[in-house]
Design a protein around this motif. Structure first.
Motif, PDB file in Angstrom:
ATOM      1  N   GLY A  10       0.814  -1.208   0.000  1.00 31.09           N
ATOM      2  CA  GLY A  10       0.000   0.000   0.000  1.00 31.09           C
ATOM      3  C   GLY A  10       0.846   1.256   0.000  1.00 31.09           C
ATOM      4  N   GLY A  11       0.591   2.159  -0.932  1.00 31.84           N
ATOM      5  CA  GLY A  11       1.357   3.386  -1.041  1.00 31.84           C
ATOM      6  C   GLY A  11       2.584   3.258  -1.913  1.00 31.84           C
ATOM      7  N   LEU A  13       2.928   0.004  -4.504  1.00 32.31           N
ATOM      8  CA  LEU A  13       2.333  -0.617  -5.691  1.00 32.31           C
ATOM      9  C   LEU A  13       0.888  -0.162  -5.896  1.00 32.31           C
ATOM     10  N   THR A  14       0.344   0.484  -4.880  1.00 29.09           N
ATOM     11  CA  THR A  14      -0.988   1.088  -5.007  1.00 29.09           C
ATOM     12  C   THR A  14      -0.907   2.539  -4.553  1.00 29.09           C
ATOM     13  N   SER A  15      -1.958   3.293  -4.841  1.00 34.35           N
ATOM     14  CA  SER A  15      -2.049   4.649  -4.318  1.00 34.35           C
ATOM     15  C   SER A  15      -2.109   4.578  -2.796  1.00 34.35           C
ATOM     16  N   SER A  16      -1.716   5.655  -2.145  1.00 36.79           N
ATOM     17  CA  SER A  16      -1.605   5.659  -0.694  1.00 36.79           C
ATOM     18  C   SER A  16      -2.967   5.738  -0.017  1.00 36.79           C
ATOM     19  N   GLU A  83     -12.372   0.675   5.613  1.00 36.09           N
ATOM     20  CA  GLU A  83     -12.943   0.866   4.285  1.00 36.09           C
ATOM     21  C   GLU A  83     -12.066   1.740   3.392  1.00 36.09           C
ATOM     22  N   LEU A  84     -11.147   2.493   3.999  1.00 34.06           N
ATOM     23  CA  LEU A  84     -10.312   3.427   3.244  1.00 34.06           C
ATOM     24  C   LEU A  84      -8.963   2.840   2.844  1.00 34.06           C
ATOM     25  N   LEU A  85      -8.677   1.618   3.238  1.00 33.48           N
ATOM     26  CA  LEU A  85      -7.308   1.100   3.126  1.00 33.48           C
ATOM     27  C   LEU A  85      -6.888   0.644   1.739  1.00 33.48           C
ATOM     28  N   SER A  86      -7.807   0.155   0.952  1.00 32.56           N
ATOM     29  CA  SER A  86      -7.431  -0.469  -0.318  1.00 32.56           C
ATOM     30  C   SER A  86      -7.281   0.573  -1.419  1.00 32.56           C
ATOM     31  N   GLY A  87      -6.020   0.846  -1.823  1.00 29.70           N
ATOM     32  CA  GLY A  87      -5.758   1.833  -2.868  1.00 29.70           C
ATOM     33  C   GLY A  87      -5.878   1.229  -4.260  1.00 29.70           C
ATOM     34  N   VAL A 194       9.149   6.120  -1.156  1.00 33.12           N
ATOM     35  CA  VAL A 194       8.275   6.356  -2.306  1.00 33.12           C
ATOM     36  C   VAL A 194       7.392   7.567  -2.024  1.00 33.12           C
ATOM     37  N   VAL A 195       7.669   8.645  -2.729  1.00 34.76           N
ATOM     38  CA  VAL A 195       6.839   9.848  -2.656  1.00 34.76           C
ATOM     39  C   VAL A 195       5.802   9.814  -3.774  1.00 34.76           C
ATOM     40  N   ASN A 196       6.253   9.417  -4.955  1.00 34.81           N
ATOM     41  CA  ASN A 196       5.363   9.202  -6.096  1.00 34.81           C
ATOM     42  C   ASN A 196       6.023   8.184  -7.018  1.00 34.81           C
TER      43      ASN A 196
END
Length: 213
Positions: A10-11, A13-16, A83-87, A194-196
């Motif tokens: 998370g954050g 390989l996926t969005s944060s 509910e907010l965890l999955s990017g 990883v910032v972006n």
């Protein structure tokens, strides 16, 4: 020479999930970083830590987190946070993972909770399938909720290197949290915050010495 590239999920390989936290806070008029502030208080023993080590159930986490939030001045249920965890999957990072796999061992260390579907805690069947596809690329995956240890516990990085059959000095580790990178660096790993995606890929290419795009 790089023997392995080890990834947070998370954050990275996926969005944060922090982006989702910020939206939630803005929608409800909560102070910026309210949720992160709760998670940073008593970080080894709070509700979040217990849940990531699978030492409490979802129902227990829901109540424990709510109490911690109320102590900070507002009511936020633990279930709302889950509910907010999955990017969303970052395709460019997955492509880089595939290219790394062609030349080195690849592993994943993820702090997650026993909620949702799979290691990425997906909230839909479609997203769960996408996450499972990415997870299948790794030579080894360590999930905090399964091993009962969470980053930044130094043991979890050693577990990853041992499972992959590589040395810390021959490994690169990517994470979006500096607190999780510090123990990896102390073990001798090369670390990338990883910032972006663009910045991370540039630094990873420098570390591994071959193109990832």
């Amino acid at each position: 020479m790089i023997e392995a590239v080890i990834w947070d999920f998370g954050g990275v390989l996926t969005s944060s999930p922090f982006e989702a936290f910020s939206r939630y806070e803005a929608e409800r008029g909560l102070p910026k970083d309210f949720i992160r502030g709760i998670n940073a208080t008593n970080p080894d023993t709070n509700a979040w830590a217990l849940f990531e080590r699978n030492e409490c159930t979802l129902d227990e986490f829901d109540e424990l987190f709510a109490r911690e939030a109320e102590a900070k001045g507002a009511l936020v249920r633990g279930r709302d946070v889950v509910e907010l965890l999955s990017g969303d999957i970052r395709p460019e990072m997955v492509e880089a993972l595939k290219r790394c796999k062609e030349r080195a061992r690849v592993g994943c260390i993820t702090n997650n909770v026993a909620a949702g579907s799979g290691a990425g805690m997906a909230r839909s069947t479609e997203k769960a399938a996408l996450v499972a596809e990415v997870m299948s690329l790794f030579d080894h995956v360590i999930e905090s909720s399964k091993v009962g240890i969470r980053k930044p516990d130094p043991r979890i990085y050693g577990m990853a290197c041992e499972a992959l059959g590589v040395s810390p000095a021959g490994s690169v580790y990517l994470d979006d949290l500096g607190i999780n990178l510090k123990p990896a660096a102390q073990l001798g790993m090369r670390t990338i915050k990883v910032v972006n995606a663009e910045q991370a890929l540039r630094e990873l290419e420098e570390a591994v010495g071959f193109p990832l795009r």
